[in-house]
Design an enzyme around this catalytic site. Sequence first.
Site, PDB file in Angstrom:
ATOM      1  N   ASP A  12       0.882  -1.167   0.000  1.00 36.46           N
ATOM      2  CA  ASP A  12       0.000   0.000   0.000  1.00 36.46           C
ATOM      3  C   ASP A  12       0.918   1.215   0.000  1.00 36.46           C
ATOM      4  OD1 ASP A  12      -1.505   2.204   0.689  1.00 36.46           O
ATOM      5  OD2 ASP A  12      -2.528   1.256   2.384  1.00 36.46           O
ATOM      6  N   TYR A 229       2.260  -0.049  15.157  1.00 36.45           N
ATOM      7  CA  TYR A 229       1.300  -0.078  14.059  1.00 36.45           C
ATOM      8  C   TYR A 229       1.677   0.949  12.988  1.00 36.45           C
ATOM      9  CZ  TYR A 229      -2.967   0.273  11.379  1.00 36.45           C
ATOM     10  OH  TYR A 229      -3.877   0.291  10.349  1.00 36.45           O
ATOM     11  N   LYS A 232      -1.753  -1.698   7.491  1.00 36.58           N
ATOM     12  CA  LYS A 232      -2.398  -3.005   7.590  1.00 36.58           C
ATOM     13  C   LYS A 232      -1.624  -4.073   6.823  1.00 36.58           C
ATOM     14  CE  LYS A 232      -6.044  -3.581   8.783  1.00 36.58           C
ATOM     15  NZ  LYS A 232      -6.082  -4.118   7.585  1.00 36.58           N
ATOM     16  N   ARG A 266      -9.866   0.806  11.178  1.00 32.19           N
ATOM     17  CA  ARG A 266      -8.656   1.046  11.973  1.00 32.19           C
ATOM     18  C   ARG A 266      -7.947  -0.253  12.344  1.00 32.19           C
ATOM     19  NH1 ARG A 266      -8.509   6.406  13.530  1.00 32.19           N
ATOM     20  NH2 ARG A 266     -10.380   7.492  12.871  1.00 32.19           N
ATOM     21  N   TYR A 348      -4.990   0.470  17.193  1.00 34.47           N
ATOM     22  CA  TYR A 348      -4.947   1.815  17.769  1.00 34.47           C
ATOM     23  C   TYR A 348      -5.538   1.623  19.170  1.00 34.47           C
ATOM     24  CZ  TYR A 348      -5.384   3.923  13.032  1.00 34.47           C
ATOM     25  OH  TYR A 348      -5.228   4.301  11.730  1.00 34.47           O
TER      26      TYR A 348
HETATM   27  C1  F6R Z   1      -6.287   1.324   6.746  1.00 31.56           C
HETATM   28  C2  F6R Z   1      -7.489   1.071   7.540  1.00 31.56           C
HETATM   29  C3  F6R Z   1      -8.309   2.211   7.938  1.00 31.56           C
HETATM   30  C4  F6R Z   1      -7.576   3.197   8.829  1.00 31.56           C
HETATM   31  C5  F6R Z   1      -8.520   4.348   9.232  1.00 31.56           C
HETATM   32  C6  F6R Z   1      -7.817   5.422  10.040  1.00 31.56           C
HETATM   33  O1  F6R Z   1      -6.036   0.320   5.841  1.00 31.56           O
HETATM   34  O2  F6R Z   1      -7.816  -0.023   7.845  1.00 31.56           O
HETATM   35  O3  F6R Z   1      -9.476   1.757   8.562  1.00 31.56           O
HETATM   36  O4  F6R Z   1      -7.037   2.563   9.945  1.00 31.56           O
HETATM   37  O5  F6R Z   1      -9.046   4.956   8.079  1.00 31.56           O
HETATM   38  O6  F6R Z   1      -6.719   5.841   9.322  1.00 31.56           O
HETATM   39  P1  F6R Z   1      -5.737   6.984   9.799  1.00 31.56           P
HETATM   40  O7  F6R Z   1      -5.202   6.600  11.152  1.00 31.56           O
HETATM   41  O8  F6R Z   1      -4.695   7.013   8.731  1.00 31.56           O
HETATM   42  O9  F6R Z   1      -6.554   8.250   9.877  1.00 31.56           O
HETATM   43 MG    MG Z   2      -4.883  -2.165   2.500  1.00 35.64          MG
HETATM   44 MG    MG Z   3      -3.772   2.548   3.262  1.00 31.63          MG
END
Ligand code: F6R
Ligand code: MG
Ligand code: MG
Length: 365
Positions: A12, A229, A232, A266, A348
């Site tokens: 990614d 973290y 993903k 998340r 998180y």
């Molecule tokens: C990423 C994922 C998303 C993020 C979420 C918060 O592949 O699974 O669910 O974890 O959008 O993202 P941030 O922390 O970048 O704002």
């Molecule tokens: Mg992904």
């Molecule tokens: Mg991503």
Amino acid sequence: MTKTTISVIKADVGSLPGHIEAPEQLIQVCDEHLNKAVEDGIINDYYLTRCGDDIEFIMTHFKGVDNKEVHKLAWDGFKKAADKAKELKLYGAGQDLLKDSFSGNVKGMGPGVAEMEFEERGSDPIIVFCADKTEPAAFNLPMYKIFADAFNTAGLVIDPNCHEGFTFEVHDIKKGKKIMINTPEEVYDLLSLIGTTPTYVVKRVFRKSDKEIAAVVCTEKLSHIAGKYVGKDDPVAIVRCQSGFPAVGEVLEPFTFPHLVAGFMRGSHRGPLMPVSEADAVIGRFDGPPRIIALGFQVCNGKLVGPKDLFADISFDNARQKANDISDYMRRHGPFEPHRLSAEELEYSTLPDIVEKMKDRFKDI
Ligand code: F6R
Ligand code: MG
Ligand code: MG
């Protein structure tokens, strides 16, 4: 005889909007890069796809697994795409490239890898699976069903070439250890381990009678590589089919059941794994539900014929409907387990800070 290698390497390196889809601009950069690699003779052939915010390079060559030149090729391609993502200020630009420079093998540097090498049979069908918003252990249940459950795979009972069973290579991804487990005789031991999805992951499956490789899953955990973290671990897998391996339909059958996997919103919630076509591999509600695509190829003299977009078929409509219904049901739990992951599994978490902040207010009961 020359052996053919299938290398699926994914990362990614940025998406839009947020973590939804790797856009066309990045795909174009990767396509030019891989096209040139075929011209230069680094690889024989490739197919480029994306699942949600992940880009997958499906490549063939004669250089074996863990080949430095092929891994560098993938690294350089993702680097170019990451640069483009930064230029466009895409979200999470370069997030899976955890090191500044390439050092021989992409493993441990962020990208996920599934590779296998084999001598081509008279005809060699394979299926490449790519998933988003989930983790490598999402393949534990389907791999068990494909290679060890006679209610899924009729061949285990009635095909003399499958009947002896399969051997599972299981990794303890926390301790960095591996174990080989034979089925059907050790099926309960296998299930006791691989049902514990945060720790044990099916890495490879071999046909027991001749130790021929049958399947491989990418098991890289980004959080273990970076110590925290960072993104993903959306996995990919390759499965060989037919003539002594499970039939294509037996390999697809487990995905009619959208089992619960970690990785929804998340990376911290459970949701159903929804089988979708390549066109529908775009993330929707609540950064999910977790999705998987299945691309069928015939391997032909070191090249790829195909793909056939296998989950595009209407026979997966019920699974998609079920996955939507399960998503509704799970979402109603909001921040409660089992929708939310357990405290140790959360990607998180505010919990340690909250416990610390409130520690003096806790009184004996
Ligand atoms: C990423 C994922 C998303 C993020 C979420 C918060 O592949 O699974 O669910 O974890 O959008 O993202 P941030 O922390 O970048 O704002
Ligand atoms: Mg992904
Ligand atoms: Mg991503």
